[in-house]
Design an enzyme around this catalytic site. Structure first.
Site, PDB file in Angstrom:
ATOM      1  N   GLY A  90       4.680   8.647   7.963  1.00 48.67           N
ATOM      2  CA  GLY A  90       5.323   7.340   8.137  1.00 48.67           C
ATOM      3  C   GLY A  90       6.465   7.142   7.150  1.00 48.67           C
ATOM      4  CB  SER A 126      11.361   7.280   9.360  1.00 42.25           C
ATOM      5  OG  SER A 126      10.662   6.281  10.062  1.00 42.25           O
ATOM      6  NE  ARG A 127      10.512   1.499  10.593  1.00 43.62           N
ATOM      7  CZ  ARG A 127      10.170   0.516  11.421  1.00 43.62           C
ATOM      8  NH1 ARG A 127      11.075  -0.302  11.878  1.00 43.62           N
ATOM      9  NH2 ARG A 127       8.920   0.350  11.789  1.00 43.62           N
ATOM     10  CG  ASN A 182       0.097   9.170  16.901  1.00 46.67           C
ATOM     11  OD1 ASN A 182      -0.337   8.719  15.840  1.00 46.67           O
ATOM     12  ND2 ASN A 182      -0.156   8.608  18.068  1.00 46.67           N
ATOM     13  CB  VAL A 183      -0.989  10.057  11.307  1.00 49.19           C
ATOM     14  CG1 VAL A 183       0.202  10.378  10.419  1.00 49.19           C
ATOM     15  CG2 VAL A 183      -1.064   8.563  11.621  1.00 49.19           C
ATOM     16  CE1 TYR A 234      -1.971  -2.656   6.415  1.00 51.23           C
ATOM     17  CE2 TYR A 234      -2.516  -4.214   4.666  1.00 51.23           C
ATOM     18  CZ  TYR A 234      -1.731  -3.181   5.156  1.00 51.23           C
ATOM     19  OH  TYR A 234      -0.708  -2.666   4.383  1.00 51.23           O
ATOM     20  CE  LYS A 284      -2.738  -0.063   3.919  1.00 50.02           C
ATOM     21  NZ  LYS A 284      -2.067   1.251   3.950  1.00 50.02           N
ATOM     22  CB  ILE A 325       6.293  -4.041  -1.060  1.00 51.87           C
ATOM     23  CG1 ILE A 325       5.148  -3.633  -1.998  1.00 51.87           C
ATOM     24  CG2 ILE A 325       7.531  -3.171  -1.282  1.00 51.87           C
ATOM     25  CD1 ILE A 325       5.456  -3.651  -3.486  1.00 51.87           C
TER      26      ILE A 325
END
Length: 254
Positions: free
Chosen positions: A14, A16-17, A64-65, A155, A159, A188
């Site tokens: 992930g 790229s951004r 795709n992971v 989430y 996490k 962030i």
């Protein structure tokens, strides 16, 4: 910038951004060859061009992971192109926020799959190379949400799960010169937090302001704050630091 990662190969999921891109950039700046996998082809191409223009060694691949075969194939390609795989950063993530009573099965499952299954797939594929070379650094991106966060049952659970995975990897892989650690970011500024602002229906600047009011150091976080912590864990000199979770949140999280 130092050259402490000269001769090292970093693999960022992930990447790229946002935070992932910040991490990849930090490694590249400090001399590493960088590989990025992502499902966003457009962002991948953009990042690859940007890195190449700056003279960095980069390899990008759409994968795709959640698909173990795609992850394994990407790693195989990286090792045959760059010669090794020294650092893995499990960063790929999605959010499907909702209050528990409104959360759907697919909201739950997709978050579990990307964060947990994705990190499992990547760690299992990477350890094969790391064990063989008797060296490796596995860093997973957790979150302060691991401690619980309204509207994020999926989430938060994922996490927190990454922290358990991190500690187990540290125990199992330590004797092979491999460390496993986790960075748990607070607020962030990224596309993901922009999406949170949209979900709760407030302008992004307002969300930043509200978040900063709760942060002891009095500012919001940037991807560079996270890449700094990741680079510490990835450093060869950090070989006695393993199984740890560091909260990068501008203040303590309990």
């Amino acid at each position: 910038m130092s050259t402490r990662f000269n001769g090292r190969v970093a693999f960022v999921t992930g990447g790229s951004r946002g935070i992932g891109k910040g991490i990849a950039k930090r490694f590249a700046e400090e001399g590493a060859k960088v590989a990025i996998i992502d499902i966003n082809e457009e962002a991948l191409t953009e990042t690859a061009n940007e890195f190449k223009e700056q003279g960095y060694d980069i390899l990008v691949k759409q994968a795709n992971v959640v698909n173990a075969e795609e992850v394994e194939a990407a790693m195989e390609e990286v090792v045959s192109s760059f010669g090794s795989l020294d650092i893995l950063v499990n960063n790929a993530g999605v959010i499907r926020d909702n209050m528990l009573f409104k959360m759907t099965d697919s909201d739950w499952q997709q978050v579990m799959d990307v964060h947990l299954k994705g990190s499992f797939n990547a760690a299992r594929a990477a350890q094969k190379y790391m064990v063989e070379q008797k060296y490796g650094r596995i860093i997973s991106i957790s979150s302060t949400s691991a401690l619980g966060n309204r509207g994020q049952a999926n989430y938060s659970t994922a996490k927190a799960g990454l922290q358990g995975l991190t500690k187990t990897l540290a125990i199992e892989l330590g004797k092979f010169g491999i460390t496993a650690n986790s960075v748990a970011p607070g607020f962030i500024e990224t596309d993901m937090t922009k999406a949170t602002a949209e979900r709760i229906g407030i302008p992004f600047q307002e969300l930043i302001k509200a978040s900063v009011s709760q942060i002891p150091v009095g500012r919001s976080g940037k991807p560079a704050d996270i890449s700094n912590a990741v680079a510490f864990f990835a450093d060869e000199a950090s070989s006695f630091v393993s199984g740890q979770v560091i909260y990068v949140a501008g203040g303590p999280k309990y």
